[in-house]
Write a protein that holds these residues in place. Structure first.
Motif, PDB file in Angstrom:
ATOM      1  N   PRO A   1       0.811  -1.222   0.000  1.00 30.03           N
ATOM      2  CA  PRO A   1       0.000   0.000   0.000  1.00 30.03           C
ATOM      3  C   PRO A   1       0.846   1.274   0.000  1.00 30.03           C
ATOM      4  O   PRO A   1       1.856   1.358   0.698  1.00 30.03           O
ATOM      5  CB  PRO A   1      -0.830  -0.096   1.286  1.00 30.03           C
ATOM      6  N   GLY A   2       0.459   2.229  -0.851  1.00 25.87           N
ATOM      7  CA  GLY A   2       1.123   3.538  -0.864  1.00 25.87           C
ATOM      8  C   GLY A   2       2.471   3.577  -1.564  1.00 25.87           C
ATOM      9  O   GLY A   2       3.036   4.638  -1.763  1.00 25.87           O
ATOM     10  N   LYS A   3       2.985   2.415  -1.999  1.00 24.30           N
ATOM     11  CA  LYS A   3       4.346   2.380  -2.559  1.00 24.30           C
ATOM     12  C   LYS A   3       4.440   2.942  -3.981  1.00 24.30           C
ATOM     13  O   LYS A   3       5.511   3.254  -4.449  1.00 24.30           O
ATOM     14  CB  LYS A   3       4.880   0.934  -2.550  1.00 24.30           C
ATOM     15  N   GLY A   4       3.301   3.060  -4.666  1.00 23.04           N
ATOM     16  CA  GLY A   4       3.375   3.555  -6.040  1.00 23.04           C
ATOM     17  C   GLY A   4       3.197   5.058  -6.113  1.00 23.04           C
ATOM     18  O   GLY A   4       3.144   5.632  -7.188  1.00 23.04           O
ATOM     19  N   ASP A   5       3.127   5.696  -4.939  1.00 27.85           N
ATOM     20  CA  ASP A   5       2.777   7.111  -4.915  1.00 27.85           C
ATOM     21  C   ASP A   5       3.861   8.065  -5.406  1.00 27.85           C
ATOM     22  O   ASP A   5       3.672   9.274  -5.387  1.00 27.85           O
ATOM     23  CB  ASP A   5       2.364   7.528  -3.495  1.00 27.85           C
ATOM     24  N   ASP A   6       5.020   7.519  -5.833  1.00 23.60           N
ATOM     25  CA  ASP A   6       6.044   8.405  -6.376  1.00 23.60           C
ATOM     26  C   ASP A   6       5.581   9.056  -7.673  1.00 23.60           C
ATOM     27  O   ASP A   6       6.143  10.058  -8.102  1.00 23.60           O
ATOM     28  CB  ASP A   6       7.354   7.641  -6.601  1.00 23.60           C
TER      29      ASP A   6
ATOM     30  N   PRO B   1       2.059  10.583  -9.798  1.00 21.70           N
ATOM     31  CA  PRO B   1       0.633  10.876  -9.643  1.00 21.70           C
ATOM     32  C   PRO B   1      -0.193   9.885 -10.454  1.00 21.70           C
ATOM     33  O   PRO B   1       0.318   9.300 -11.421  1.00 21.70           O
ATOM     34  CB  PRO B   1       0.508  12.288 -10.227  1.00 21.70           C
ATOM     35  N   ARG B   2      -1.456   9.698 -10.068  1.00 18.19           N
ATOM     36  CA  ARG B   2      -2.315   8.821 -10.854  1.00 18.19           C
ATOM     37  C   ARG B   2      -2.436   9.342 -12.278  1.00 18.19           C
ATOM     38  O   ARG B   2      -2.607  10.550 -12.467  1.00 18.19           O
ATOM     39  CB  ARG B   2      -3.701   8.738 -10.217  1.00 18.19           C
ATOM     40  N   GLY B   3      -2.293   8.482 -13.241  1.00 22.06           N
ATOM     41  CA  GLY B   3      -2.379   8.921 -14.640  1.00 22.06           C
ATOM     42  C   GLY B   3      -1.775   7.865 -15.528  1.00 22.06           C
ATOM     43  O   GLY B   3      -1.364   6.803 -15.050  1.00 22.06           O
ATOM     44  N   PRO B   4      -1.716   8.152 -16.838  1.00 21.56           N
ATOM     45  CA  PRO B   4      -1.287   7.121 -17.791  1.00 21.56           C
ATOM     46  C   PRO B   4       0.107   6.563 -17.507  1.00 21.56           C
ATOM     47  O   PRO B   4       0.335   5.357 -17.676  1.00 21.56           O
ATOM     48  CB  PRO B   4      -1.330   7.838 -19.139  1.00 21.56           C
ATOM     49  N   GLU B   5       1.029   7.393 -17.063  1.00 21.49           N
ATOM     50  CA  GLU B   5       2.388   6.904 -16.858  1.00 21.49           C
ATOM     51  C   GLU B   5       2.422   5.829 -15.770  1.00 21.49           C
ATOM     52  O   GLU B   5       3.046   4.779 -15.905  1.00 21.49           O
ATOM     53  CB  GLU B   5       3.309   8.071 -16.492  1.00 21.49           C
ATOM     54  N   ARG B   6       1.700   6.135 -14.690  1.00 20.99           N
ATOM     55  CA  ARG B   6       1.680   5.173 -13.581  1.00 20.99           C
ATOM     56  C   ARG B   6       0.912   3.914 -13.980  1.00 20.99           C
ATOM     57  O   ARG B   6       1.317   2.799 -13.675  1.00 20.99           O
ATOM     58  CB  ARG B   6       1.026   5.854 -12.373  1.00 20.99           C
ATOM     59  N   GLN B   7      -0.188   4.098 -14.708  1.00 22.29           N
ATOM     60  CA  GLN B   7      -0.947   2.926 -15.166  1.00 22.29           C
ATOM     61  C   GLN B   7      -0.085   2.053 -16.061  1.00 22.29           C
ATOM     62  O   GLN B   7      -0.089   0.830 -15.959  1.00 22.29           O
ATOM     63  CB  GLN B   7      -2.183   3.373 -15.943  1.00 22.29           C
TER      64      GLN B   7
END
Ligand SMILES: Nc1ncnc2c1ncn2[C@@H]1O[C@H](COP(=O)(O)OP(=O)(O)OP(=O)(O)O)[C@@H](O)[C@H]1O
Length: 451
Positions: free
Chosen positions: A129-134, A136-142
């Motif tokens: 949990p919370g580890k992907g927060d580096d 922002p939510r959006g296409p790159e993270r997806q």
């Protein structure tokens, strides 16, 4: 198979129906019913924990055989198989074959994809949990999440294929998230074919899920006769395999999963079915399909292409290589793993653009940077092999090949990036060559790469 299988059975614990207590029903398919279960006789297994039991019909024995083969050859790619046995206590004519696995977890990729929060819900499972927060939510993270999922499934498939097994029923329902390894594994080898020994290889009979199956009707040409006795089949199979490339059947299915992950509107059945219809009408030309749907200006479609078009469109390129009409033109699992979509991923994911620039410049100053550079990418991204070559094998080639003179122009970032992409493509092409049996081309490959 001929030597180890009988030996192994001498040492493995034997189970009976009475050793198991069945719990919740997990699923019911054409081949049997699946339950969560626990062991009443705890001594039978060293490691305790919940199990899964499939009470299967006459196909159960084949599925057990396939699972045992996977356990010996590539156990990490599929759910952890424990044992299979015939229940001979039931009334005659109703023989049941019982199959046992360790319980991997409660969610399949289908369950996870049905969640509105997909793919972020998977990110949490893989990273915590919370580890992907580096990001922002959006296409790159997806995109980063999709790439990880796809890479895990491709690695599992690559292992199955190199063992000679084609799954034939790759779909999100048959990909389970293992809570133990925190990664995806393949389940349900009930429709799988082992082409090396001809098990479950019946050219005229198949039981495929039409939503995910490739356009070719049979995984082997219908002119290929039915499987001969196992030993002969084992000897012949490399030839038939090369002629027909049956593994590409699974790649098409996985391509459709990739597509569904990128486009929210294709995740449900009706979306997928209408995609299949549209693609068929356009002779399986993905570019034409793209033109059709892009004109519609839907939010889901825009979101999907935003992901696939990142990094110069490498995702879209990979997708097109997976979803092709002709099996022969489809990329193999191994080549897909060497595709720039993944090669660049390790770097971006781990070190960011800045470090990438630095490392490329630094490596361009070295002699032999070709190999050094790829092996450093491997180290950074934690990849064990690129295009089927381990680091040691690549270094070994480096030692034996003439040293490369000169170096890439310093600070020529653009050129370096191009080279990176090219190298990955060349590796992919070479893996294909080698798979076609033309091992001698390996030397040419080195020259091509240097050029
Ligand atoms: N090792 C496992 N750990 C946890 N759950 C499992 C495991 N194996 C199977 N399941 C669950 O049981 C369900 C049915 O399993 P499986 O697909 O093997 O059976 P099936 O009878 O062939 O079903 P179908 O015909 O619908 O594919 C899966 O969707 C999954 O939810």
């Amino acid at each position: 198979m001929f030597v180890l299988a009988p030996l192994e059975n001498l040492f493995r614990p034997r189970f009976r129906k009475e050793d198991l207590s069945l719990g919740k029903k997990l699923g019911e398919g054409a081949f049997g019913t699946v339950y969560k279960a626990s062991l009443t006789n705890k001594q039978l297994l060293k490691k305790d924990g919940p199990l899964v039991v499939k009470k299967a019909n006459e196909y159960g024995a084949v599925e057990a055989w396939m699972n045992e083969r996977v356990r010996r050859a590539c156990r990490k790619s599929c759910a952890d198989f424990v044992h299979g046995f015939l229940d001979d206590t039931s009334s005659k004519g109703k023989e049941e074959f019982w199959l046992l696995w360790r319980y991997e977890g409660k969610a399949t990729l289908a369950d996870l994809m049905a969640n509105k929060d997909f793919p972020y819900n998977v990110e949490e499972l893989i990273l915590g949990p919370g580890k992907g927060d580096d990001l922002p939510r959006g296409p790159e993270r997806q995109n980063r999440i999709l790439r990880t999922i796809l890479r895990q499934i491709l690695s599992a498939l690559a292992q199955l294929h190199s063992t000679g097994i084609v799954h034939r029923d790759v779909k999100p329902q048959n990909i389970i998230y293992s809570e133990d390894t925190k990664s995806f594994k393949i389940i349900d080898l009930g429709a799988a074919a082992d082409l090396r020994v001809g098990i479950n290889y019946i050219p005229k009979e198949f039981l495929l899920d039409p939503r995910y199956s490739a356009p070719e009707q049979y995984i082997m040409s219908t002119q290929t006769p039915s499987a001969p006795p196992p030993i002969i089949a084992a000897a012949l199979s490399p030839v038939l395999w090369q002629m027909n490339l049956p593994d590409r059947f699974d790649i098409y299915s996985l391509g459709l999963i990739f597509l569904q992950m990128a486009f929210p509107n294709l995740r449900n059945d009706s979306g997928l079915i209408s995609f299949n219809r549209q693609l068929k009408r356009r002779d399986y030309d993905m570019v034409q399909w793209r033109n059709l749907v892009e004109a519609k200006q839907s939010q889901d479609i825009r979101q999907g292409f935003e992901i696939l078009d990142m990094d110069g469109g490498v995702g879209w390129e990979l997708l097109k290589d997976m979803v092709r009409f002709k099996g022969r033109k489809r990329i193999s699992a191994n080549a897909a793993l060497a595709h720039p979509y993944f090669v660049r991923a390790g770097l971006f994911g781990l070190s960011g653009m800045q470090k990438l620039r630095l490392s490329l410049m630094r490596s361009s100053e070295q002699e032999n940077e070709g190999v050094d550079w790829v092996t450093s990418l491997m180290a950074k991204s934690g990849t064990e092999s690129v295009g089927g070559f381990t680091e040691a094998q690549l270094q070994n080639m480096r030692e034996k090949e003439p040293r490369r003179k000169g170096s890439i122009q310093r600070n020529a970032m653009a050129q370096a990036l191009k080279l990176q992409r090219k190298a990955a493509q060349t590796i992919a092409a070479t893996v294909d060559d080698i798979q076609k049996g033309e091992v001698g081309k390996r030397v040419n490959w080195w020259n091509r790469w240097q050029n």
